[in-house]
Design a protein around this motif. Structure first.
Motif, PDB file in Angstrom:
ATOM      1  N   ASP A 217       0.724  -1.066  -0.127  1.00  0.00           N
ATOM      2  CA  ASP A 217      -0.014  -0.111   0.000  1.00  0.00           C
ATOM      3  C   ASP A 217       0.845   1.251   0.019  1.00  0.00           C
ATOM      4  OD1 ASP A 217      -2.417   1.304  -0.325  1.00  0.00           O
ATOM      5  OD2 ASP A 217      -2.494   1.346   2.034  1.00  0.00           O
ATOM      6  N   HIS A 219       0.587   5.511   0.663  1.00  0.00           N
ATOM      7  CA  HIS A 219      -0.385   6.890   0.953  1.00  0.00           C
ATOM      8  C   HIS A 219       0.485   8.403   0.879  1.00  0.00           C
ATOM      9  CE1 HIS A 219      -4.263   5.551   2.444  1.00  0.00           C
ATOM     10  NE2 HIS A 219      -3.731   4.417   2.439  1.00  0.00           N
ATOM     11  N   HIS A 251      -2.919  -1.159   6.519  1.00  0.00           N
ATOM     12  CA  HIS A 251      -3.577  -1.613   5.116  1.00  0.00           C
ATOM     13  C   HIS A 251      -2.811  -2.814   4.493  1.00  0.00           C
ATOM     14  CE1 HIS A 251      -5.741   2.716   5.067  1.00  0.00           C
ATOM     15  NE2 HIS A 251      -5.712   2.021   6.078  1.00  0.00           N
TER      16      HIS A 251
HETATM   17 MG    MG Z   1      -4.386   2.270   2.049  1.00  0.00          MG
END
Ligand code: MG
Length: 369
Positions: A217, A219, A251
């Motif tokens: 993941d 961000h 995540h």
């Molecule tokens: Mg995420």
């Protein structure tokens, strides 16, 4: 629940056979009172096998013969005044809810019900390796347990038969006392663990398969005051942007766990389009994935998370992160690894535009074909 051998204290699939057997009955929706009849010298083994199990009657010390043990068990239940009783071999750990329910249903109309299977092999009478004759298998059945009875009927039968000759099961005692016994379909899986071969078969039934899943993941970092990483709030001059608290590490780990059971990804379970997850604490996502694994009878063996960023420094927070994951996942700290790396100032992580995380999860699931 009778115990005639000590096989029931042997462990298969990480638990004593007796514990598997008790759990098969505790899974029923009717929640029966369970009394285990034990050998008087097996107290320590018994308490070890049932440690932590709830709603068990005190164990009952058995007698010399199987039927003496069963009678003592029934006498122990008298104060509970049950309508029905199921008498079961402790060394049959694979009684399915479906089969037990068939027996309970049939008890609504019959005094005595036993699960049985037709004999399918040819039967021979023999002596010292010589066949003396053929036995017609038509109308022959192999009797299993649990055997179900109207409580007062089987109690009376056992009391009447207390000094009678030895019988191999309670259906025989019921019939000797004039009670009609009904057959319902048993199950091949409901075998009794008696021989070494049975033990191997049972262990196989409880074998584990190991699986891994991975997650990744990213961000974006934007102006702010803190970031959430692995469930820990870390002061920082930037923050991670996202629909939830943007905990990139949780995540990636949630996706790794979901991946291990082929259950889609975090977006399948928590769509960003749903208002409910706006600003949500990401430990809830991880908790959900862990519970899906547990609901399949599985366990999380190991998780390994790598954070990819120049800043913040992860080292000072690693201990707190491990403690946090240990608490969310309910696994020991030595099953958790958290690492960090930079990309040598290259790429978006190197320029501090975002944080990436990748994770691997290893889980064990009960094996089935
Ligand atoms: Mg995420």
């Amino acid at each position: 629940m009778g115990t005639d051998r000590s096989k029931q204290y042997l462990s298969i699939g990480g638990k004593p056979i007796l514990r598997h057997t008790i759990e098969a009955f505790q899974r029923l929706s009717v929640k029966p009172s369970i009394a285990v009849v034990i050998h008087p010298e097996a107290e320590a083994e018994y308490w070890g096998a049932v440690a932590g199990l709830k709603d068990l009657e005190r164990p009952v010390h058995g007698g010399n013969r199987r039927q003496d043990s069963v009678r003592l068990g029934l006498e122990h239940l008298v104060p509970l005044r049950p309508d029905f009783v199921l008498i079961h071999d402790a060394a049959r750990p694979f009684s399915s809810t479906e089969m037990i329910t068939r027996i309970l249903d049939a008890l609504q109309i019959s005094q005595a019900v036993i699960p049985a299977l037709p004999v399918t092999d040819s039967l021979k009478r023999g002596k010292e390796k010589r066949i003396l004759g053929h036995v017609d298998r038509e109308n022959l059945f192999r009797a299993q347990t649990p055997q179900g009875f109207h409580f007062q009927s089987i109690l009376n039968a056992h009391r009447n038969w207390a000094t009678g000759p030895e019988m191999t099961d309670d259906a025989a005692i019921a019939q000797a006392d004039g009670i009609e016994v009904t057959l319902v379909e048993g199950s091949e899986e409901n075998f009794k663990v008696t021989t070494r071969e049975d033990l191997q078969r049972a262990a196989k039934q409880f074998a584990w398969e190991y699986r891994t899943g991975n997650g990744f993941d990213v961000h974006k970092l934007v102006p702010g005051e803190h970031v959430w990483l692995c469930g820990v709030k870390i002061p920082h001059e930037r923050t991670l942007e996202g629909h939830s608290d943007a905990d990139v590490a949780l995540h990636a780990l949630t996706d790794a766990l979901l991946g291990s059971i082929g259950a889609g990804d975090i977006g399948t379970h928590f769509p960003p389009s749903e208002e409910e997850w706006k600003g949500a604490a990401s430990w809830r996502f991880l908790d959900h994935a862990a519970k899906l694994i547990i609901s399949k009878g599985g366990k999380i063996t190991h998780v390994d998370v790598t954070l990819i960023c120049e800043k913040p420094k992860i080292g000072p927070h690693r201990r707190a992160m491990i403690e946090r994951l240990s608490s969310i996942l309910a696994i020991a700290q030595d099953r958790i690894s958290i690492k960090a790396t930079t990309t040598e100032k290259l790429g978006f992580t190197g320029r501090g535009e975002g944080i990436a995380a990748q994770a691997t999860a290893t889980i064990a699931l009960p094996y089935h074909d």
